[in-house]
Scaffold this motif. Structure first.
Motif, short mmCIF file in Angstrom:
data_model
loop_
_atom_site.label_atom_id
_atom_site.label_comp_id
_atom_site.label_asym_id
_atom_site.label_seq_id
_atom_site.Cartn_x
_atom_site.Cartn_y
_atom_site.Cartn_z
N LEU B 199 0.83 -1.21 0.00
CA LEU B 199 0.00 0.00 0.00
C LEU B 199 0.87 1.26 0.00
CD1 LEU B 199 -2.94 0.58 -0.02
CD2 LEU B 199 -2.94 0.69 2.46
N MET B 200 1.94 1.25 0.82
CA MET B 200 2.80 2.43 0.87
C MET B 200 3.52 2.62 -0.46
SD MET B 200 2.31 4.14 3.45
CE MET B 200 3.51 5.43 3.17
N ILE B 201 3.91 1.51 -1.11
CA ILE B 201 4.54 1.64 -2.43
C ILE B 201 3.57 2.30 -3.40
CG2 ILE B 201 5.40 0.36 -4.43
CD1 ILE B 201 6.66 -1.61 -2.58
N ALA B 202 2.31 1.81 -3.38
CA ALA B 202 1.33 2.36 -4.30
C ALA B 202 1.10 3.84 -4.03
CB ALA B 202 0.02 1.58 -4.18
N ILE B 203 0.96 4.19 -2.75
CA ILE B 203 0.72 5.60 -2.41
C ILE B 203 1.90 6.46 -2.83
CG2 ILE B 203 0.53 7.22 -0.47
CD1 ILE B 203 -1.07 5.07 1.00
N TYR B 204 3.10 6.00 -2.51
CA TYR B 204 4.28 6.79 -2.83
C TYR B 204 4.41 6.98 -4.35
CZ TYR B 204 8.96 8.68 -2.53
OH TYR B 204 10.05 9.51 -2.61
N LEU B 205 4.18 5.88 -5.07
CA LEU B 205 4.34 5.96 -6.53
C LEU B 205 3.31 6.88 -7.16
CD1 LEU B 205 5.29 2.39 -7.75
CD2 LEU B 205 6.73 4.38 -7.40
N SER B 206 2.07 6.87 -6.65
CA SER B 206 1.05 7.66 -7.33
C SER B 206 0.96 9.09 -6.81
CB SER B 206 -0.31 6.96 -7.24
OG SER B 206 -0.60 6.68 -5.90
N GLU B 207 1.39 9.32 -5.55
CA GLU B 207 1.22 10.67 -5.00
C GLU B 207 2.52 11.45 -4.88
OE1 GLU B 207 -1.85 11.90 -4.15
OE2 GLU B 207 -2.70 10.04 -4.93
N TYR B 208 3.63 10.77 -4.67
CA TYR B 208 4.86 11.48 -4.36
C TYR B 208 5.91 11.37 -5.47
CZ TYR B 208 3.41 12.14 0.48
OH TYR B 208 2.75 12.52 1.60
N ALA B 209 6.04 10.16 -6.04
CA ALA B 209 7.23 9.87 -6.83
C ALA B 209 7.28 10.71 -8.11
CB ALA B 209 7.26 8.39 -7.19
N SER B 210 8.50 11.03 -8.51
CA SER B 210 8.68 11.67 -9.80
C SER B 210 8.49 10.63 -10.89
CB SER B 210 10.10 12.25 -9.89
OG SER B 210 11.02 11.19 -9.86
N ARG B 211 8.36 11.10 -12.11
CA ARG B 211 8.15 10.17 -13.22
C ARG B 211 9.30 9.18 -13.33
NH1 ARG B 211 5.38 11.80 -18.74
NH2 ARG B 211 4.08 12.84 -17.22
N ARG B 212 10.52 9.68 -13.01
CA ARG B 212 11.68 8.82 -13.16
C ARG B 212 11.69 7.71 -12.10
NH1 ARG B 212 16.95 11.62 -12.53
NH2 ARG B 212 17.60 9.67 -11.61
N THR B 213 11.38 8.07 -10.85
CA THR B 213 11.31 7.06 -9.80
C THR B 213 10.29 6.00 -10.17
OG1 THR B 213 11.56 8.95 -8.35
CG2 THR B 213 11.23 6.82 -7.32
N ARG B 214 9.14 6.47 -10.66
CA ARG B 214 8.08 5.55 -11.04
C ARG B 214 8.56 4.59 -12.12
NH1 ARG B 214 2.52 5.51 -10.34
NH2 ARG B 214 1.54 4.53 -12.12
N ALA B 215 9.27 5.14 -13.10
CA ALA B 215 9.75 4.32 -14.20
C ALA B 215 10.79 3.32 -13.72
CB ALA B 215 10.34 5.19 -15.30
N LEU B 216 11.44 3.62 -12.59
CA LEU B 216 12.44 2.68 -12.06
C LEU B 216 11.80 1.62 -11.18
CD1 LEU B 216 15.50 4.90 -11.09
CD2 LEU B 216 15.53 2.83 -12.47
N VAL B 217 10.84 2.07 -10.33
CA VAL B 217 10.31 1.17 -9.31
C VAL B 217 9.28 0.21 -9.88
CG1 VAL B 217 9.06 1.09 -7.14
CG2 VAL B 217 10.84 2.78 -7.47
N LYS B 218 8.46 0.71 -10.83
CA LYS B 218 7.40 -0.14 -11.38
C LYS B 218 7.94 -1.45 -11.97
CE LYS B 218 3.07 0.63 -11.43
NZ LYS B 218 1.81 0.14 -11.88
N PRO B 219 8.94 -1.39 -12.86
CA PRO B 219 9.47 -2.65 -13.40
C PRO B 219 10.02 -3.56 -12.32
CG PRO B 219 10.32 -0.77 -14.61
CD PRO B 219 9.60 -0.22 -13.44
N MET B 220 10.57 -2.94 -11.27
CA MET B 220 11.12 -3.73 -10.18
C MET B 220 10.02 -4.58 -9.53
SD MET B 220 12.56 -2.28 -6.68
CE MET B 220 10.95 -2.35 -5.94
#
Lengths: 365, 408
Positions: B199-220
């Motif tokens: 849940l925290m990953i989802a919240i961080y990715l959709s509310e806080y993360a920059s596009r670049r972080t998202r592009a890195l963490v999602k594939p992970m």
């Protein structure tokens, strides 16, 4: 007022930190899992061999007796043989914690001085079937078995799954009693995708083995079970791809006088093709990693021969991982991890192929 | 039926059907070419119609041959091949004779295609029916030996039957309570790991993360989801089990290598991507206007998430958790490799417990004859598993549908 603000600021920082910590935790777990497998498994990619001549008296605790016998059978006139070291000696030479006796250690030291011991790529791991001796055990049966079963599963599940998706997307009735049946069908497929895979194993056991009377642990049954497992995945992925085709394109085709069937096969399927392909390949990857249902249809037997046809008993890559993971000593855990590396490598290859294909086909559009 | 003849016959049928298709199509083409007029249907529809007929003929002959074979006689393969080819060719030829310039082949073909697609999609229902019937049948046989009440309320699970006939205590004990509590215990540990993290990953990715972080963490997280369960099982067996044991040993507790904690932790990691991707979807579906309203009232980002976004995304998150529970209950390989086989009734995660899936595997992979109450018990457990996961999935689906209706 400022105290409240400071508290709220702290809460904000804590929350953000929690998010970062969660990501770090997942990343750490991923690195740990992959790392531990890689570190354990790379050891098994090389193996030691000992050069033995006909005159040498051989200590069977150090040199694989079976390999020596096999080589003598090939060239009975004798000469120099490069014989596999036993797993015990191999582990000792790789610096693992193996207790050799005084005599054995002296022998090994002498062999080293004479330059008899060499370390090379472990071809045995890929070219030989399973064995009770860790040094002679290989993945041949598992690799061929996996290929057989995946081929059968793909040949059955892909056409059926795509056909079902096409029907549900374009031809299924939407209103009245027909519509009700369609909705039941849709819910049914969604649920089927979430049924635990082990239940498919029970189905395979009850239907294919007990009812139809097929033999246990043969590739045919394994492929059928994997096909059943893949089917809902393929349907769901294909439907998503079909639904993403813009309405204006299909409407345009209808306006030009195409029949509904022509619209589907002439415009919709070609446009949804890349998506369907990606989904299908991902379903295939999932089937490649599937283990539990195969255990239930009897694929836990010890197989020393690679299957020649679908009717032969076999095993698969993940099942081989499971079987080897039982081995207690470091030689077996090394090989298990190596088998996992092969499995992960194949999955990476499949997923990479899906991504590349998709990019290529999308560009052509 | 372990020989390859049926497979060869199938291949032969495909060849015949293809031959009929090309032959009839070329015939139609020639006709069009010679007359120089426009036919009603294009040539390939004429070919396809004849091919359909040929395929139907082959199918009839194939099934009849299989039936005869099942009845016992094997030595008629030559007759079978002749019947297959003959019937297929005859059917194709009969249809192709009707083919002419004005023959409406396309509507016929399209009707067949539609009927075929409809029939194929019925397969899903057949699979489900097959699952339910096979589980039900064997489970009913089991409940003939062991009463339903004993299965559901009994607290002793020891399915070991006696080695010799007529030994006392031969029937074994089939009380599923410790097996179910073991499953729930491991599931609880897994959820304690997976729900907050995912849940925290989802919240961080959709509310806080920059596009670049998202592009890195999602594939992970996708890689984490793509690793087969057997790999997680090996990891739990080789790394986490001993680690938990030694940590607990350092703290003065004696924990077996195959503890519920070890299996649950690893299962939790496996479920993280499921929760994070499902919650990510629902959090992204929350309208931006809700967030803007909250910011306008002076709320900070975390307050917005907690007071505005999460409450409105709650149904979706609940359904994600339900799906995660269903996945955890049905997960097999991790627990087979890292949890125990002995059924103990305990709520202590540091003890070794067993699960429904472990017992199914244990009961069906030994060297024993089928149709003992031991193997049937596995089907009863399977039925239980199927029922639980089905209910969880249906509930999750209903929750999601309600939620979709709110923001559609």
């Amino acid at each position: 007022m400022s105290r409240t603000l400071a508290r709220r600021k702290r809460a904000e920082t804590r929350f953000r930190f929690a998010g970062r910590a969660a990501i770090a935790l997942a990343l750490f777990a991923l690195v740990w899992i992959v790392g531990s497998v890689l570190i354990t498994g790379t050891g098994a990619l090389t193996h030691h061999r000992v050069a033995v001549s006909t005159a040498t008296t051989v200590d069977v605790a150090l040199v694989s007796e079976n390999d020596l016998l096999a080589q003598r059978r090939v060239s009975p006139q004798g000469g120099q043989f490069d014989v596999l070291a036993t797993a015990r000696l191999d582990q000792y030479l790789k610096g693992r914690n193996v207790a050799l006796s005084e005599v054995e250690r002296l022998t090994v030291a002498r062999w080293r001085d004479e330059g008899r011991i060499s370390r090379g790529f472990n071809t045995t791991l890929f070219t030989r079937p399973d064995s009770r001796d860790a040094e002679r055990a290989g993945l041949k049966t598992a690799l061929i078995g996996s290929v057989f079963m995946l081929a059968l599963a793909a040949a059955l599940a892909l056409p059926l799954g795509i056909a079902t998706a096409v029907y549900l997307d374009s031809f299924a009735p939407r209103a009245g009693w027909g519509g009700r049946i369609t909705r039941v069908l849709e819910v049914n497929i969604n649920n089927l995708a979430a049924v635990p895979s082990i239940v498919f194993g029970l189905l395979g056991l009850a239907v294919f083995i007990n009812l139809v009377g097929l033999a246990r642990s043969i590739a045919l049954v394994g492929g059928l079970v994997l096909a059943l497992r893949m089917f809902p995945t393929v349907v769901i992925a294909s439907r998503a791809a079909l639904e993403s085709v813009p309405r204006r394109i299909t409407d345009g085709a209808l306006c030009l006088g195409a029949s509904p069937v022509q619209v589907v096969f002439g415009t919709k399927l070609p446009l949804a093709g890349p998506g369907i392909l990606t989904g299908s390949i991902l379903g295939l990857a999932q089937a490649l990693g599937e283990t539990a249902p195969l255990l239930l249809i009897g694929m836990i037997a010890f197989m020393t021969e690679a299957p020649a046809s679908l009717a032969d008993p076999t095993t698969s890559l993940p099942v081989q991982v499971f079987l080897w993971s039982d081995g207690a000593d470091s030689a077996w855990s090394e090989r298990t991890a190596a088998a996992i590396i092969v499995l992960l490598g194949l999955l990476l290859l499949i997923n990479g192929a899906a991504t590349a294909l998709r990019a290529r086909l999308d560009r052509r559009r | 039926m372990t020989d390859g003849t049926p497979l060869y016959l199938l291949a032969l049928s495909v060849l015949l059907v293809a031959a009929v298709f090309y032959h009839v199509r070329d015939g139609a083409r020639r006709r069009v070419f010679q007359s120089g007029r426009r036919p009603h249907s294009r040539s390939r529809y004429h070919g396809a119609l004849a091919a359909c007929a040929a395929a139907a003929g082959c199918a009839v002959a194939f099934c009849a041959g299989l039936a005869v074979r099942a009845a016992g006689s094997v030595a008629f393969d030559a007759v079978w091949i002749a019947a297959l080819l003959g019937l297929g060719w005859l059917a194709g030829w009969r249809v192709s004779r009707r083919s002419s310039m004005t023959f409406r082949a396309r509507p016929h073909v399209e009707r067949i295609v539609r009927a075929g697609l409809a029939a194929l999609s019925g397969l899903a229902v057949l699979i489900t029916l097959g699952i339910v019937l096979s589980l039900l049948f064997e489970a009913l046989l089991f409940f003939g030996d062991v009463s339903v009440a004993e299965f559901i309320f009994g607290t002793q699970w020891s399915p070991q039957t006696a080695l010799r006939e007529g030994q006392s205590g031969q029937s074994g004990m089939f009380g599923a309570v410790p097996v179910i509590t073991g499953t729930l215990l491991i599931t609880a540990v897994a959820l304690l790991v997976a729900v907050p993290t995912g849940l925290m990953i989802a919240i961080y990715l959709s509310e806080y993360a920059s596009r670049r972080t998202r592009a890195l963490v999602k594939p992970m997280t996708e890689i984490l989801a793509g690793i087969p369960p057997v790999v997680y099982g090996f990891f739990a067996l080789l790394t986490i089990g001993p680690a938990v044991r030694s940590v607990a040993g350092a703290l003065g507790a004696n924990v077996p290598t195959q503890s519920a904690l070890a299996a649950g932790l690893v299962m939790g990691v496996m479920i993280i991507p499921l929760i994070s991707s499902l919650s990510d979807d629902v959090i992204n579906a929350v309208p931006q206007s809700l967030r803007d309203g909250s910011y306008a009232l002076g709320a900070t980002r975390s307050e917005t998430v907690r007071r505005a976004v999460l409450p409105s995304a709650l149904p979706g998150i609940v359904s994600a958790v339900l799906l995660a529970v269903s996945r955890a209950i049905g997960e097999t390989m991790i627990v087979v490799m890292a949890a125990g086989r002995g059924a103990t009734l305990t709520a202590n995660p540091l003890e070794s417990v067993t699960t429904v899936t472990v017992q199914i595997v244990a009961l069906l992979t030994g060297d024993q004859v089928f149709d003992s109450s031991k193997t049937r018990a596995a089907f009863a457990l399977g039925l239980l598993l199927f029922a639980i996961t089905l209910i969880l999935n249906v509930v999750a689906l209903i929750v999601v549908r309600r939620y979709k209706a709110r923001y559609a």
